[in-house]
Write an enzyme that holds these catalytic residues in place. Structure first.
Site, short mmCIF file in Angstrom:
data_model
loop_
_atom_site.label_atom_id
_atom_site.label_comp_id
_atom_site.label_asym_id
_atom_site.label_seq_id
_atom_site.Cartn_x
_atom_site.Cartn_y
_atom_site.Cartn_z
N TYR A 1 -4.53 2.18 15.79
CA TYR A 1 -3.32 2.28 16.62
C TYR A 1 -3.61 2.12 18.11
O TYR A 1 -2.87 1.48 18.82
CB TYR A 1 -2.60 3.61 16.34
N ASN B 1 -7.52 1.95 9.76
CA ASN B 1 -6.23 2.11 10.44
C ASN B 1 -6.49 2.12 11.94
O ASN B 1 -7.32 2.89 12.42
CB ASN B 1 -5.56 3.44 10.06
N ARG C 1 0.86 -1.18 0.00
CA ARG C 1 0.00 0.00 0.00
C ARG C 1 0.90 1.24 0.00
O ARG C 1 1.67 1.44 0.94
CB ARG C 1 -0.91 0.00 1.24
N GLU D 1 -7.39 8.53 5.95
CA GLU D 1 -7.69 9.22 7.21
C GLU D 1 -8.19 10.65 7.03
O GLU D 1 -7.52 11.60 7.42
CB GLU D 1 -6.46 9.20 8.12
N HIS E 1 -2.86 10.90 0.48
CA HIS E 1 -2.38 10.71 1.85
C HIS E 1 -1.79 12.05 2.30
O HIS E 1 -0.60 12.18 2.57
CB HIS E 1 -1.35 9.57 1.91
N GLU F 1 -3.50 -0.02 8.11
CA GLU F 1 -2.33 0.41 8.90
C GLU F 1 -2.47 -0.11 10.31
O GLU F 1 -3.56 -0.04 10.91
CB GLU F 1 -2.22 1.94 8.99
C1 FCB Z 1 -1.35 7.39 10.59
C2 FCB Z 1 -0.93 7.88 9.22
C3 FCB Z 1 0.41 7.34 8.77
C4 FCB Z 1 1.40 7.23 9.89
C5 FCB Z 1 0.80 6.55 11.10
C6 FCB Z 1 1.75 6.36 12.26
O1 FCB Z 1 -2.23 8.31 11.15
O2 FCB Z 1 -1.87 7.53 8.25
O3 FCB Z 1 0.84 8.15 7.72
O4 FCB Z 1 1.96 8.44 10.17
O5 FCB Z 1 -0.33 7.25 11.53
#
Ligand code: FCB
Length: 466
Positions: free
Chosen positions: A306, A304, A87, A176, A131, A374
């Site tokens: 985290y 995505n 990607r 995002e 992006h 992600e």
């Molecule tokens: C996300 C972004 C990516 C990267 C990660 C850690 O928000 O999409 O570009 O910076 O965080």
């Protein structure tokens, strides 16, 4: 976790559904460099990163990982990993320096070569059209605050597809839109650095409108080609920290900002009713018929993930009366003393990914197949005697893949996972200080060094069922 060995790799690999896709992800401004080559125009991130005080250490993406010149080496690394797919994103100003008009040949050539190298290596490209690197010329004309940018985005999408669509068959419109709008126009933490609630909400809408217009236009221009289209949203599983009414209400408001403001227009064709109460701005940017466009059916949803939000009530910011900052919701998501945190200060919670996937599945009947586009973590990766040992990253990815596998067993249709990131890169406002890669980058020499997690991910990919 530090004892993860081959058996764990195999165990995790066997938990993944047959045919589950494994890849890596990057983004143009974070890796390419070569900002003045091939006629590339300026993007809002060039402007922002060159504005003193915006980026940690004064870092910029001028050189980044020099991927523009080193793409062969980087594709070779992916080939060694054995990933199914890659990607990456295309830099709009490399293709249309002013955000409109004919495509620049040098930009097309660059991405065309990259795609060819990927295909030769047996790696499927998954291209993200946006992006975050908006052409500065479009920002000067209002950026995502104005409707015209959505139209320009759709034109750009079709232009790119015309040139690469014979070899790229999966497209992500936006990465995002939360960050582009809320951080870009609301809190000012990201380019273009605007702090205005009404602008952020208009930007969010025009981004989603651009997504829908692009998707419709690309589909119309390539009917019968078998191409598939999606959008990538960053989402959080949101829960109240305690059962108190204050915390529960704070969590509901947080959910609107972090998820519903994006998932509802895209997956349900409406805005969350609470939005107008939370942010009493002028909504005249919303035209009749727009929500049909934003909710054009997706072939897949990119997610995505985290970290989770565990929300508690805090008083509103008294210094910010009237129309409040977009993120002043009388809510905060604290890091808890028991949390393991990454170098970004983000709490680690693999179960959060399972909860998020289940929340999507339960909230949106008919949810399209999901790709985790992600997931990863920053570690303090310092080479010692020529190696980078990153057991925390291995533990993180392992746990999150297991969480995905669990969600699949519970009925969520997740088809793939892309590790963020292939290599260390320009981490936006954090500059080069935060490292997310499977490959370590020495920014003085551009030397690439495989971290221990690189070998772990390679072994995992090799150990999968057919
Ligand atoms: C996300 C972004 C990516 C990267 C990660 C850690 O928000 O999409 O570009 O910076 O965080």
């Amino acid at each position: 976790m530090s004892m993860l060995g081959t058996s764990t790799v195999e165990e995790t690999a066997l938990l993944l559904p047959a045919g589950f896709e494994l890849g890596v992800a990057t983004a143009s401004y974070q890796i390419e460099g070569a900002v003045d080559e091939g006629g590339r125009g300026r993007s809002i991130w060039d402007t922002f990163s060159h504005t003193p005080g915006r980026i940690a250490n004064g870092d910029t993406g001028d050189v980044a990982c020099d991927h523009y010149h080193r793409h062969r080496e980087d594709v070779a690394l992916m080939s060694e990993l054995g990933v199914d797919s890659y990607r990456f994103s295309l830099a709009w100003p490399r293709l249309q320096p002013e955000g409109r008009g004919p495509a620049l040949q040098a930009g097309l050539d660059f991405y065309s070569r990259l795609v060819d190298e990927l295909l030769e290596a047996g790696i499927t490209p998954l291209a993200t059209l946006y992006h975050w690197d908006l052409p500065q010329a479009l920002e000067d004309a209002g950026g995502w605050r104005v409707r015209d940018t959505a139209e320009r985005f759709a034109d750009y999408a079709v232009l790119v597809q015309q040139h690469l669509g014979d070899r790229v068959s999966r497209w992500i419109t936006l990465n995002e839109p939360y960050c582009s709008s809320v951080l870009g126009y609301g809190t000012g933490r990201h380019a273009p650095g605007v702090r205005d609630t009404g602008s952020a909400l208009a930007a969010a809408h025009h981004l989603l409108l651009g997504h829908g217009l692009a998707l419709e236009a690309m589909r119309a221009a390539s009917s019968g080609s078998g191409a598939s289209y999606g959008i990538t949203l960053n989402l959080e599983p949101v829960s109240p920290l305690t059962d108190s009414a204050d915390d529960r209400e704070a969590a509901e408001r947080s959910l609107v900002l972090s998820n519903l403001l994006f998932t509802d227009p895209v997956l349900r064709g409406r805005y969350p009713a609470a939005a107008r109460e939370i942010w009493p701005v002028d909504y005249s940017f919303l035209h009749d018929g727009d929500l049909e466009i934003t909710s054009t059916p997706l072939d897949f949803l990119g997610v995505n993930y985290y970290f989770p939000a565990r929300v508690r009530y805090v008083p509103y910011d008294e210094a910010d009366p009237g129309l409040r900052r977009i993120d002043d919701l009388g809510a905060e998501s604290p890091v808890l003393s028991e949390d393991e945190v990454t170098e970004m200060g983000w709490p680690v919670d693999a179960g959060g990914l399972r909860r998020l996937l289940r929340w999507l599945h339960e909230t949106y009947p008919g949810l399209p197949p999901v790709l985790v586009t992600e997931n990863g973590r920053a570690c303090a990766d310092t080479p010692v005697d020529g190696t980078v040992d990153d057991p925390e990253r291995i533990g993180y990815v392992d746990a999150h893949l297991r969480a995905v596998a669990q969600a699949v067993r519970e009925g969520v249709d997740v088809r793939g996972y892309f590790h963020w990131s292939l290599m260390d890169n320009f981490e936006w406002a954090e500059g080069y200080a935060k490292r997310f890669g499977l490959v370590h980058v020495d920014y003085d020499t551009q030397a690439r060094l495989r971290k221990r997690s690189f070998g772990w991910y390679r072994d995992l990919i090799a150990a999968r069922r057919d």
